[in-house]
Design an enzyme around this catalytic site. Structure first.
Site, PDB file in Angstrom:
ATOM      1  N   ASP A   9       0.857  -1.192   0.000  1.00 63.77           N
ATOM      2  CA  ASP A   9       0.000   0.000   0.000  1.00 63.77           C
ATOM      3  C   ASP A   9       0.890   1.238   0.000  1.00 63.77           C
ATOM      4  O   ASP A   9       1.608   1.498   0.970  1.00 63.77           O
ATOM      5  CB  ASP A   9      -0.891  -0.020   1.246  1.00 63.77           C
ATOM      6  CG  ASP A   9      -2.002   1.018   1.199  1.00 63.77           C
ATOM      7  OD1 ASP A   9      -1.978   1.868   0.290  1.00 63.77           O
ATOM      8  OD2 ASP A   9      -2.876   0.980   2.075  1.00 63.77           O
ATOM      9  N   ASP A 106      -2.569   2.537  -6.213  1.00 64.61           N
ATOM     10  CA  ASP A 106      -1.637   2.598  -5.093  1.00 64.61           C
ATOM     11  C   ASP A 106      -1.600   1.340  -4.244  1.00 64.61           C
ATOM     12  O   ASP A 106      -1.101   1.376  -3.118  1.00 64.61           O
ATOM     13  CB  ASP A 106      -1.973   3.797  -4.203  1.00 64.61           C
ATOM     14  CG  ASP A 106      -3.396   3.730  -3.651  1.00 64.61           C
ATOM     15  OD1 ASP A 106      -4.172   2.873  -4.103  1.00 64.61           O
ATOM     16  OD2 ASP A 106      -3.718   4.547  -2.764  1.00 64.61           O
ATOM     17  N   GLU A 107      -2.091   0.230  -4.747  1.00 63.10           N
ATOM     18  CA  GLU A 107      -2.043  -0.979  -3.934  1.00 63.10           C
ATOM     19  C   GLU A 107      -2.019  -2.227  -4.806  1.00 63.10           C
ATOM     20  O   GLU A 107      -2.525  -2.251  -5.925  1.00 63.10           O
ATOM     21  CB  GLU A 107      -3.214  -1.037  -2.959  1.00 63.10           C
ATOM     22  CG  GLU A 107      -4.575  -1.032  -3.614  1.00 63.10           C
ATOM     23  CD  GLU A 107      -5.702  -1.129  -2.590  1.00 63.10           C
ATOM     24  OE1 GLU A 107      -5.528  -1.778  -1.540  1.00 63.10           O
ATOM     25  OE2 GLU A 107      -6.777  -0.560  -2.871  1.00 63.10           O
TER      26      GLU A 107
END
Length: 262
Positions: A9, A106-107
């Site tokens: 993350d 973003d992950e």
């Protein structure tokens, strides 16, 4: 070796990308949203940790313009820059001997066979930092649910392991909306049934909850509260599950017809 799931993350991703492009903003409150004009109303896409001290919360209505102006770092959204940074991160993750599931800008989840998942997590952090100068948190679990929640306990830029053995010690006393996929509305419905904590939910008979929340949702909630998740890490190309659009009126309105036409 043991199969572990890691959730990578990126920390305050959009704000972090902007700080890399504008090093003079490092350590200052940074808010990204709208067209970057703090005098206008808009939705905050990302607020840096420093900005959150001013009550800025990502994806929520912006604070009053006077407060926004205090940050002096109110920036417009630059989708292309974030997509490019995300692509670099995902390419770096693809270098590891693991199944990689991209879950968004973003992950990502990684499934890897290793006897030392923390060491793998540190290598991932080092590689992402070397390629992009971005920081990330890595959650480690025996399934995707555990890894996802573990990342929340590791922020910022940390590593946290959550397993079947530690599940109730970490989450048992927490409210039900601490679980991935349980929102405020569902938490209120559970509270009305006398179910307030993760441990309460885990101890509920799935058949009883099915009568109140449905034959699929009820048992799924109990399974989730027990830290169980059958969903595998899937390397199929990422496809956004939804697309959103927001329109912020610059002045208060009382005519709902104006809302409907937008």
């Amino acid at each position: 070796m043991t199969r572990w799931v890691l959730h990578v993350d990126l920390d305050q991703f959009i704000a972090a990308v902007e700080v890399l492009r504008r090093p003079e903003l490092r350590g200052r409150p940074v808010v990204v949203g709208g067209d970057g004009d703090p005098a206008k109303r808009g939705v905050v896409s990302t607020a840096s940790y420093e900005a959150r001290a001013f009550a800025f919360i990502p994806a929520s209505p912006s604070a009053p313009p006077a407060v926004a102006a205090r940050t002096r770092c109110f920036l417009p959204v630059d989708t292309e820059a974030y997509e490019a940074a995300s692509a670099e991160v995902m390419a770096a993750l693809a270098e590891f001997d693991a199944v990689v599931e991209v879950a968004g800008w973003d992950e990502a989840f990684l499934a890897a066979d290793t006897d030392d998942p923390e060491a793998l997590a540190r290598r991932i952090q080092d590689r992402i930092r070397a390629v992009t100068s971005l920081e990330c948190t890595v959650g480690i679990g025996e399934n995707k649910l555990q890894a996802k929640l573990a990342a929340g306990f590791g922020k910022p830029a940390g590593i946290f392991r959550l397993t079947h053995q530690s599940w109730y010690a970490v989450l048992g006393d927490r409210p039900t909306d601490a679980l991935w996929g349980v929102g405020p509305k569902t938490a209120r419905r559970l509270a009305a049934l006398g179910i307030h904590t993760v441990a309460d939910l885990a101890g509920t008979d799935p058949r009883d909850l099915a009568e109140h929340l449905g034959p699929v949702t009820g048992p799924w909630l109990v399974q989730t509260a027990r830290g169980l998740s059958p969903a595998p890490v899937d390397a199929a190309p990422y496809v956004p599950r939804s697309h959103g659009q927001e329109v912020t009126f610059q002045h208060d309105i009382t005519d709902w017809e104006q809302v409907r036409t937008r």
